[in-house]
Design an enzyme around this catalytic site. Sequence first.
Site, PDB file in Angstrom:
ATOM      1  N   PRO A  52      40.479   2.724  44.552  1.00  0.00           N
ATOM      2  CA  PRO A  52      41.106   3.106  43.316  1.00  0.00           C
ATOM      3  C   PRO A  52      40.191   4.532  42.956  1.00  0.00           C
ATOM      4  O   PRO A  52      39.260   4.766  43.107  1.00  0.00           O
ATOM      5  CB  PRO A  52      40.555   2.161  42.201  1.00  0.00           C
ATOM      6  CG  PRO A  52      40.007   1.188  42.765  1.00  0.00           C
ATOM      7  CD  PRO A  52      39.860   1.172  44.425  1.00  0.00           C
ATOM      8  N   HIS A  53      41.154   5.212  42.098  1.00  0.00           N
ATOM      9  CA  HIS A  53      40.632   6.819  41.867  1.00  0.00           C
ATOM     10  C   HIS A  53      40.616   6.697  40.222  1.00  0.00           C
ATOM     11  O   HIS A  53      41.550   6.329  39.461  1.00  0.00           O
ATOM     12  CB  HIS A  53      41.593   7.658  42.251  1.00  0.00           C
ATOM     13  CG  HIS A  53      41.586   9.065  41.646  1.00  0.00           C
ATOM     14  ND1 HIS A  53      40.267   9.760  42.242  1.00  0.00           N
ATOM     15  CD2 HIS A  53      41.814   9.926  40.736  1.00  0.00           C
ATOM     16  CE1 HIS A  53      40.174  10.946  41.849  1.00  0.00           C
ATOM     17  NE2 HIS A  53      41.299  11.189  40.622  1.00  0.00           N
ATOM     18  N   PRO A  54      39.341   7.217  39.819  1.00  0.00           N
ATOM     19  CA  PRO A  54      38.027   7.676  40.368  1.00  0.00           C
ATOM     20  C   PRO A  54      37.217   6.568  40.299  1.00  0.00           C
ATOM     21  O   PRO A  54      36.811   5.866  39.362  1.00  0.00           O
ATOM     22  CB  PRO A  54      37.973   8.778  39.189  1.00  0.00           C
ATOM     23  CG  PRO A  54      38.327   8.569  37.947  1.00  0.00           C
ATOM     24  CD  PRO A  54      39.388   7.463  38.112  1.00  0.00           C
TER      25      PRO A  54
END
Length: 106
Positions: free
Chosen positions: A77-79
């Site tokens: 996942p980001h961030p």
Amino acid sequence: MSGGSAVKKGVFNFGADAKAVIVGETEGFAKVIADATTDQVLGVHLFGPAVTELIAEAALGMTLEASAWEIGAATHPHPTLSEAVGEAAMAVAGRQIKRLTTGRAS
């Protein structure tokens, strides 16, 4: 696997990781070392803030004899700092998405 096998590595510096930049902790890196022929992950080096949170992914990948590609293809996942592990795994084949354009190479 016998000693002396050819290896390849992928390195991702935290300075290119959005979460590391957000929290102001950009010193560090993730490095994935894989067999040059099979792409099986042989080792992972983690240095920097909160890397104890990243060890489990590396350990699971090695326990399951995952390839660098398999670790890189998993969802990161980001961030998050976990992106560093995925980016380093993809870097083994030169396929990382994010790159640090300045700073120290590891």
